[in-house]
Design an enzyme around this catalytic site. Sequence first.
Site, short mmCIF file in Angstrom:
data_model
loop_
_atom_site.label_atom_id
_atom_site.label_comp_id
_atom_site.label_asym_id
_atom_site.label_seq_id
_atom_site.Cartn_x
_atom_site.Cartn_y
_atom_site.Cartn_z
N CYS A 2 0.85 -1.18 0.00
CA CYS A 2 0.00 0.00 0.00
C CYS A 2 0.90 1.23 0.00
CB CYS A 2 -0.86 0.00 1.26
SG CYS A 2 -1.79 -1.51 1.48
N ARG A 32 1.56 1.59 -5.86
CA ARG A 32 1.69 0.61 -4.78
C ARG A 32 0.37 -0.07 -4.47
NH1 ARG A 32 6.48 1.76 -2.09
NH2 ARG A 32 5.80 0.59 -0.28
N TRP A 79 -3.64 -1.99 -1.62
CA TRP A 79 -3.67 -3.22 -2.41
C TRP A 79 -4.04 -4.30 -1.42
CZ3 TRP A 79 -1.05 -7.97 -2.33
CH2 TRP A 79 -1.28 -8.78 -3.44
N ASN A 105 0.95 -0.30 6.04
CA ASN A 105 1.40 -1.06 4.89
C ASN A 105 2.13 -2.27 5.44
OD1 ASN A 105 2.35 -2.01 2.43
ND2 ASN A 105 4.14 -0.66 2.43
N GLY A 106 1.82 -3.46 4.92
CA GLY A 106 2.49 -4.67 5.39
C GLY A 106 1.46 -5.74 5.69
N GLU A 496 7.69 -14.62 -20.38
CA GLU A 496 7.42 -13.18 -20.23
C GLU A 496 6.26 -12.77 -21.13
OE1 GLU A 496 8.07 -11.00 -18.20
OE2 GLU A 496 7.58 -9.14 -19.24
N LYS A 500 2.85 -11.07 -19.64
CA LYS A 500 2.33 -9.79 -20.14
C LYS A 500 0.88 -9.93 -20.59
CE LYS A 500 5.02 -6.90 -19.14
NZ LYS A 500 5.55 -7.77 -18.20
N GLU A 503 -1.45 -10.53 -17.50
CA GLU A 503 -1.68 -9.42 -16.54
C GLU A 503 -2.33 -8.22 -17.21
OE1 GLU A 503 1.75 -7.57 -14.81
OE2 GLU A 503 2.98 -7.94 -16.56
N HIS A 519 5.07 -33.67 -22.74
CA HIS A 519 4.97 -34.37 -21.45
C HIS A 519 3.72 -33.95 -20.70
CE1 HIS A 519 8.92 -35.98 -22.18
NE2 HIS A 519 9.36 -34.77 -22.44
N LYS A 625 2.11 -1.87 -8.88
CA LYS A 625 3.40 -1.76 -9.55
C LYS A 625 4.53 -2.27 -8.67
CE LYS A 625 6.35 -0.54 -12.71
NZ LYS A 625 6.46 -1.38 -13.92
#
Length: 630
Positions: A2, A32, A79, A105-106, A496, A500, A503, A519, A625
């Site tokens: 946060c 955040r 968040w 925050n935490g 990657e 992308k 998300e 497999h 972020k």
Amino acid sequence: MCGIIGCVSSLQSNIPDGVEIMLGGLERLSYRGYDSAGIAVLEENRIKVIKRKGKVAPLAEEVKRVGLQSCIGIAHTRWATHGEPSDKNAHPHLDCKGHIACVHNGIIENYLPLRRHLQQQGHTLLSDTDSEVIVHLVEEHYTGNLEEAVREAIQRLIGSFALVALSQHHPHSLIVARKDCPLIIGCGQGGNFVASDIPVLLSYTKKFIILENGEMAKISVDGVSVSNFSGDKVSKDIQQIEWENGKVDKGGYSHFMLKEIEEQPKSILDTMRGRLNSDGLVKLEGIEFPAGFLSNLQRIYIVACGTAYHAAMIGEHIFEDLLRIPVEVDLASEFRYRNPILDKRSLVIAISQSGETADTLASIAEAQARGSRVLAIVNVVSSTMSRQADWTLHTRAGAEVAVASTKAFTAQQIALFLLALRFSQHAGRIAGGIMEDIAHSLMALPAQVQSILDNSKPVLELCRWLASKDTGNNSGFRFNDCFFIGRGLDDPIAREGALKLREISYINAVAYAAGELKHGNIALITPESPVIALLTQDRVRGKMVSNIMEVIARQAPVIAVAYEDDGQIAEVIPPIADLPSQIIRIPRTIAWLAPILASIPLQLIAYYTGINRGCDVDQPRNLAKSVTVE
Ligand code: AGP
């Protein structure tokens, strides 16, 4: 994770209205977390709280409608870790009497027993969050001194916290405490501030006190006093930070993500600038190893999260190719729980765009506790990671605002490559001729990236085609699954590309090492599941073509990312009637640098597909972020 901001000033000060400062700060802290936001201020010695689900904008509208004004307050953008995004779960949280407010925050790991205890003591907790227990513990310990009440309350917390407390009984000060989550104090003219990071306060001051773990502070208009959790006074220097405010705007782009994708020719050049001199020697400022350190190096670990982890995977290939010593890559969230084999002959390389990722920070602490030195590759200069590591190599990608990491990713690859070159040159492992080719290939990258950006028509056609098939439900061609496959250095790029797309567009995109498909995973391949195949690694090209044939045999539509001079691949892939081109071309480069070029079209596929699906490409749902909780 946060974002926190607080301020305490006086009516006589030249600091603008505290409410305006905090709302503006929340906008800048929304990287955040942005699923809810709130503010608490003292007005006529009473606490007023406004908090809302959603981004900062609706909160700001309500605050302006109500006409909140104050010189002291705290604010928070969230968040969610415990408790869904909602008005009641937004911070600040109040004690039972409404006389004390806290933001946090935490993660409070022992919040459930604390919650039960508080409720047994008669406290009424209104939210589903872990954070709310803090303000009620402070209330329980409050006997007239807010600082001591906070000091006693935090002794009972297990977990991580950056917290700020405000009380109507103490109208001229804030109490803050820090354990494992960043907290910065800004010292202004006529007032002082607290926030989760430095940039958010640069408009109001360039003087900062950086709180370390286990420290608290009482912040008032005319001063800041710092102590440890035991109550001992701690003397702290005020640091003068001479950065520009660095306000970033979209520069005419519709989204930060596209702006940052298109900034890559510059960010790649900037990350190389001054680090590769004319005779091919790599010089990395601030990276001076003790005598014998490199010669005695036995093992390298590379730890990171998310996109940075994919860069780490690329680094592993390159370091092992160039140095011929064992390199292990680990997710930062796994690293410290696997009892890693570390000592003074090992080096841990931690990669992070933000430099605030809690999992990666924890890995650094674990590595140093086990006697290993740590080198951080970080984009944000002021970050916690750049202060904690033994050495820091900065990527110079510039501010990356979009949640999806793009230019930082290619800059991380450049930084890793330069570092590997620096190590191998030290070991005398690179002959002059090879270094000449490498230097030439590096210097060609910015123009090559620009050419991919300038020729993105095949990507746009592919995204239009995908959108045309995207029924978004289970009938017919349902583009809800998409597969990325690659071998060797193309494997991390496939991962990657899938990350992308996931998300940004919320499509269930997955990546497989192409040899792994048979497999079990090939059971998922159907005529309705596009497969994006990466073909930049000549060493494994033959095997890769076989894997492409395997998915073609299951009628999957195949799109390839291949070199411009690859004349054969077009014969392998059967045409798709309504897709003009199934091959996305990139300029040829050396194998180690190909992932940088292959990254670009995959970033664009995610961006345009997210747009086509109406997604919030800069701030996708559920994300932030910088992930500053474990
Ligand atoms: C990347 O697009 C994601 N937003 C995420 O995976 C990110 O890479 C990860 O959280 C690590 O962040 P960092 O680089 O700031 O440590």
